[in-house]
Motif scaffolding. Structure first.
Motif, PDB file in Angstrom:
ATOM      1  N   TYR A  32      14.165   2.014   0.322  1.00 56.70           N
ATOM      2  CA  TYR A  32      12.849   2.155   0.578  1.00 56.70           C
ATOM      3  C   TYR A  32      12.106   1.890  -0.808  1.00 56.70           C
ATOM      4  O   TYR A  32      12.621   2.534  -1.665  1.00 56.70           O
ATOM      5  N   GLN A  34      10.155   2.954  -2.926  1.00 55.45           N
ATOM      6  CA  GLN A  34       9.133   4.163  -3.166  1.00 55.45           C
ATOM      7  C   GLN A  34       8.376   3.815  -4.441  1.00 55.45           C
ATOM      8  O   GLN A  34       7.009   3.952  -4.740  1.00 55.45           O
ATOM      9  N   LEU A  37       6.048   1.157  -2.923  1.00 51.43           N
ATOM     10  CA  LEU A  37       4.886   1.665  -1.784  1.00 51.43           C
ATOM     11  C   LEU A  37       5.113   3.051  -1.670  1.00 51.43           C
ATOM     12  O   LEU A  37       5.980   3.623  -0.964  1.00 51.43           O
ATOM     13  N   ASP A  39       3.284   4.904   0.049  1.00 52.61           N
ATOM     14  CA  ASP A  39       2.830   5.177   1.239  1.00 52.61           C
ATOM     15  C   ASP A  39       2.827   4.010   2.204  1.00 52.61           C
ATOM     16  O   ASP A  39       2.927   2.818   1.611  1.00 52.61           O
ATOM     17  N   GLY A  40       2.937   4.077   3.281  1.00 47.22           N
ATOM     18  CA  GLY A  40       3.003   2.953   4.292  1.00 47.22           C
ATOM     19  C   GLY A  40       1.544   2.258   4.803  1.00 47.22           C
ATOM     20  O   GLY A  40       1.480   1.869   5.797  1.00 47.22           O
ATOM     21  N   SER A  41       0.346   2.693   3.766  1.00 47.25           N
ATOM     22  CA  SER A  41      -0.776   2.197   4.382  1.00 47.25           C
ATOM     23  C   SER A  41      -0.851   0.898   4.149  1.00 47.25           C
ATOM     24  O   SER A  41      -0.157   0.154   3.666  1.00 47.25           O
ATOM     25  N   ARG A  45       1.079  -1.769   1.853  1.00 46.22           N
ATOM     26  CA  ARG A  45       2.037  -3.185   2.353  1.00 46.22           C
ATOM     27  C   ARG A  45       1.256  -4.353   1.874  1.00 46.22           C
ATOM     28  O   ARG A  45       2.099  -5.275   1.645  1.00 46.22           O
ATOM     29  N   PRO A 119       8.594  -1.543  10.123  1.00 46.53           N
ATOM     30  CA  PRO A 119       8.364  -0.008   9.951  1.00 46.53           C
ATOM     31  C   PRO A 119       8.586   0.121   8.418  1.00 46.53           C
ATOM     32  O   PRO A 119       9.184  -0.702   7.488  1.00 46.53           O
ATOM     33  N   ALA A 120       7.774   1.152   7.812  1.00 42.15           N
ATOM     34  CA  ALA A 120       7.893   1.109   6.334  1.00 42.15           C
ATOM     35  C   ALA A 120       9.212   1.242   5.777  1.00 42.15           C
ATOM     36  O   ALA A 120       9.479   0.985   4.731  1.00 42.15           O
ATOM     37  N   GLY A 121       9.902   1.885   6.542  1.00 39.20           N
ATOM     38  CA  GLY A 121      11.589   2.241   6.011  1.00 39.20           C
ATOM     39  C   GLY A 121      12.296   0.802   5.726  1.00 39.20           C
ATOM     40  O   GLY A 121      13.381   0.892   5.062  1.00 39.20           O
ATOM     41  N   LEU A 123      10.755  -2.014   4.664  1.00 35.20           N
ATOM     42  CA  LEU A 123      10.004  -2.848   3.606  1.00 35.20           C
ATOM     43  C   LEU A 123      10.697  -3.146   2.270  1.00 35.20           C
ATOM     44  O   LEU A 123      10.045  -4.304   1.537  1.00 35.20           O
TER      45      LEU A 123
END
Length: 175
Positions: A32, A34, A37, A39-41, A45, A119-121, A123
């Motif tokens: 991830y 971090q 990113l 947050d996953g906004s 992204r 999904p954010a995970g 990215l």
């Protein structure tokens, strides 16, 4: 129909590149990002996708610049490919530029789609794809003048890392 020696060389490069691309993207997807990113906004992204696109933009910028410089300093090529038949060097630089443009365009569309759909995970695959793109272009450039087998791994690493990311984005668009 048996394959030629060149075809065997290209096939080896392609197979190796698919393995490296899949491994690299798989590893990246498990990390991830971090730092990139928080947050996953949608804004985060898009920012991540834009940062990753700079890898392709660099190679495209370099391709355009080298051909322009060559044309400026080569009287036979200064009028451009539309008005001259072009020297061998201009043809080579134009071929590399054309391939880089194609690869960069495909990667740009794919990176944006993946950034929006994954999904954010997952990215972390984007920076991995950008790194694979960067390395693939460098290897493609280095091997281009040496023939198909010498540039195959670089081409395939650039292409298949984008293809795999595209397939993931496509899958995420349905789930």
């Amino acid at each position: 129909m048996p394959l030629t020696v060149k075809q065997h060389g290209v096939m080896k490069g392609m197979i190796a590149a698919v393995i490296v691309a899949a491994t690299g993207l798989g590893f990246g997807a498990g990390q991830y990002p971090q730092d990139w990113l928080p947050d996953g906004s949608p804004q985060a992204r898009l920012t991540l996708a834009a940062q990753c696109l700079l890898a392709g933009a660099f190679w495209l910028l370099l391709s355009i610049g080298l051909l322009a410089r060559h044309r400026f300093f080569t009287p036979e090529d200064i009028d451009g490919s539309g008005l001259t038949s072009g020297t061998e060097k201009a043809k080579l630089l134009q071929a590399v530029l054309q391939n880089t443009l194609e690869q960069t365009t495909l990667a740009a569309l794919t990176y944006i789609a993946f950034a929006a759909l994954a999904p954010a995970g997952y990215l972390g695959a984007l920076p991995a794809a950008a790194l694979l793109f960067w390395c693939g272009r460098a290897l493609f450039w280095n091997g281009y003048e040496k023939g198909a087998a010498a540039r195959a791994f670089g081409f395939a690493l650039t292409f298949y890392s984008t293809v795999l990311l595209f397939l993931a984005a496509l899958a995420f668009s349905f789930f």
